[in-house]
Design a protein around this motif. Sequence first.
Motif, short mmCIF file in Angstrom:
data_model
loop_
_atom_site.label_atom_id
_atom_site.label_comp_id
_atom_site.label_asym_id
_atom_site.label_seq_id
_atom_site.Cartn_x
_atom_site.Cartn_y
_atom_site.Cartn_z
N ASP A 74 0.84 -1.20 0.00
CA ASP A 74 0.00 0.00 0.00
C ASP A 74 0.88 1.26 0.00
O ASP A 74 2.12 1.18 -0.02
CB ASP A 74 -0.99 -0.01 1.17
CG ASP A 74 -0.32 0.02 2.55
OD1 ASP A 74 0.83 0.51 2.65
OD2 ASP A 74 -0.95 -0.44 3.52
N GLU A 75 0.23 2.40 0.02
CA GLU A 75 0.96 3.66 -0.09
C GLU A 75 1.83 3.95 1.13
O GLU A 75 2.75 4.79 1.08
CB GLU A 75 -0.01 4.82 -0.32
CG GLU A 75 -1.04 5.03 0.77
CD GLU A 75 -2.26 4.13 0.65
OE1 GLU A 75 -3.20 4.29 1.47
OE2 GLU A 75 -2.27 3.25 -0.23
N ASP A 76 1.58 3.25 2.24
CA ASP A 76 2.39 3.43 3.44
C ASP A 76 3.52 2.42 3.54
O ASP A 76 4.22 2.36 4.57
CB ASP A 76 1.50 3.32 4.68
CG ASP A 76 0.45 4.42 4.74
OD1 ASP A 76 0.80 5.57 4.40
OD2 ASP A 76 -0.70 4.13 5.12
N GLY A 77 3.69 1.60 2.49
CA GLY A 77 4.78 0.63 2.48
C GLY A 77 4.49 -0.65 3.25
O GLY A 77 5.40 -1.44 3.50
N ARG A 78 3.24 -0.86 3.59
CA ARG A 78 2.87 -2.10 4.26
C ARG A 78 2.42 -3.13 3.22
O ARG A 78 1.81 -2.77 2.22
CB ARG A 78 1.74 -1.86 5.27
CG ARG A 78 2.11 -0.95 6.41
CD ARG A 78 0.93 -0.70 7.31
NE ARG A 78 -0.20 -0.14 6.55
CZ ARG A 78 -1.43 0.02 7.03
NH1 ARG A 78 -1.70 -0.36 8.26
NH2 ARG A 78 -2.37 0.55 6.29
N PHE A 79 2.71 -4.38 3.51
CA PHE A 79 2.32 -5.45 2.59
C PHE A 79 1.09 -6.19 3.12
O PHE A 79 0.96 -6.42 4.32
CB PHE A 79 3.48 -6.41 2.37
CG PHE A 79 4.52 -5.86 1.42
CD1 PHE A 79 4.39 -6.03 0.06
CD2 PHE A 79 5.60 -5.13 1.92
CE1 PHE A 79 5.33 -5.49 -0.82
CE2 PHE A 79 6.54 -4.59 1.05
CZ PHE A 79 6.40 -4.77 -0.32
N HIS A 80 0.21 -6.54 2.18
CA HIS A 80 -1.06 -7.20 2.49
C HIS A 80 -1.10 -8.56 1.81
O HIS A 80 -0.49 -8.77 0.75
CB HIS A 80 -2.24 -6.38 1.96
CG HIS A 80 -2.35 -5.01 2.51
ND1 HIS A 80 -3.44 -4.58 3.26
CD2 HIS A 80 -1.52 -3.92 2.41
CE1 HIS A 80 -3.28 -3.31 3.58
NE2 HIS A 80 -2.13 -2.89 3.09
N LEU A 81 -1.89 -9.48 2.39
CA LEU A 81 -2.22 -10.72 1.69
C LEU A 81 -3.16 -10.40 0.53
O LEU A 81 -4.00 -9.52 0.62
CB LEU A 81 -2.93 -11.70 2.62
CG LEU A 81 -2.09 -12.58 3.53
CD1 LEU A 81 -3.01 -13.49 4.32
CD2 LEU A 81 -1.08 -13.40 2.75
N THR A 82 -3.02 -11.15 -0.55
CA THR A 82 -4.00 -11.17 -1.63
C THR A 82 -4.52 -12.61 -1.71
O THR A 82 -3.97 -13.51 -1.07
CB THR A 82 -3.35 -10.79 -2.97
OG1 THR A 82 -2.32 -11.76 -3.26
CG2 THR A 82 -2.75 -9.39 -2.91
N PRO A 83 -5.59 -12.85 -2.47
CA PRO A 83 -6.05 -14.24 -2.61
C PRO A 83 -4.95 -15.18 -3.09
O PRO A 83 -4.86 -16.33 -2.64
CB PRO A 83 -7.19 -14.13 -3.63
CG PRO A 83 -7.75 -12.75 -3.40
CD PRO A 83 -6.54 -11.90 -3.10
N GLN A 84 -4.07 -14.70 -3.98
CA GLN A 84 -2.97 -15.54 -4.44
C GLN A 84 -1.97 -15.80 -3.32
O GLN A 84 -1.53 -16.92 -3.11
CB GLN A 84 -2.23 -14.87 -5.61
CG GLN A 84 -3.03 -14.85 -6.90
CD GLN A 84 -2.32 -14.07 -8.00
OE1 GLN A 84 -2.96 -13.58 -8.92
NE2 GLN A 84 -1.02 -13.93 -7.91
#
Length: 335
Positions: A74-84
């Motif tokens: 995201d724009e704050d440099g945090r990483f998120h899970l995606t369905p993949q």
Amino acid sequence: MTNTAEDAYRHILTESIAFLYPAALRAAALLEVAEHLAGGPRDVAELAGLTGASGPYLRRLLRLLASHGTFREDEDGRFHLTPQADLLRADAPRSLRAAVLLVTEDSWWQSAADLAEAVRRGEPAFDRRVGKPFFAHLAEHPEHGALFDAGMAAYSAGEIGYIVEGYDFPDSGVMVDVGGGRGGLLLAALRARPGLRGILLEQEQVLAGNVLPELGADDRWTLHPGDFFSAVPAGDLYTVKNILHDWSDDQCVRILENCRRAMNPGARLLAIDAVIPPGNDPDFGKAIDILMLLLLPGGERTRSEFERIFERAGFRITRVIPTPGTVSMIEAVPA
């Protein structure tokens, strides 16, 4: 599809380094990044601390994966899970973690480097690279055998629902799952058909990890240690899932003949494998066929190629049923 000289140039340039994406998937799986994001997004510094990784290197890894839709920054440099990315979690529904670790295992990578030599010689690259046939290697290295069993179970899990929903499994009688691994397909079929009983035919070390106790009805299933090249037990429906593509035509005929000899009157056989379509369109089976070429004496087959081996074994194909997944169901009866 490439349309211009520039398109062609960019396509080959991009595809020549496409192997880096599965390498990145393997790294993320080993570092358990997805597990650490299950509770919500984290920045790279947090992830580096949790995974024991270098923060700058981890960011570069995740940036590549995010460009493929696996994780999202995201724009704050945090990483998120995606369905993949979620599929890399060991306990995710339809998890592919074990499958990713299997197909990116060192001996598989090394075999791929010998593809030209395999094509030149007309024999699996694995045998030359490792020094023995694929299944002999697994038998001598239990840790590799366990990874193979887990990886194949992960691949199969995503297809089982399509198979059980797409085929008219009988309401009674005995289903024999020939080389059925840990029994995922048999378990699903028994759950769907309460009057059906089942036999899981596999090697003894594979049966040790079977999932059939999850049914909760031990009187409806039997474990049958054995070798499908020698003999199979009597039954009314034989399922042969992701087995025939491992073996040469002659070896497939031997497996099928053993099934035919054991069949009760009126029995059917259901082979479940990729069926290669005609034409030049991309197809998952065409890629898996190259994997088979590298590892084993078998390969994926067209419908006409299946018809030839079934006819040699004394069977007649009655129908081929596609699924929404990567496999089709080939139903046959004794000729």
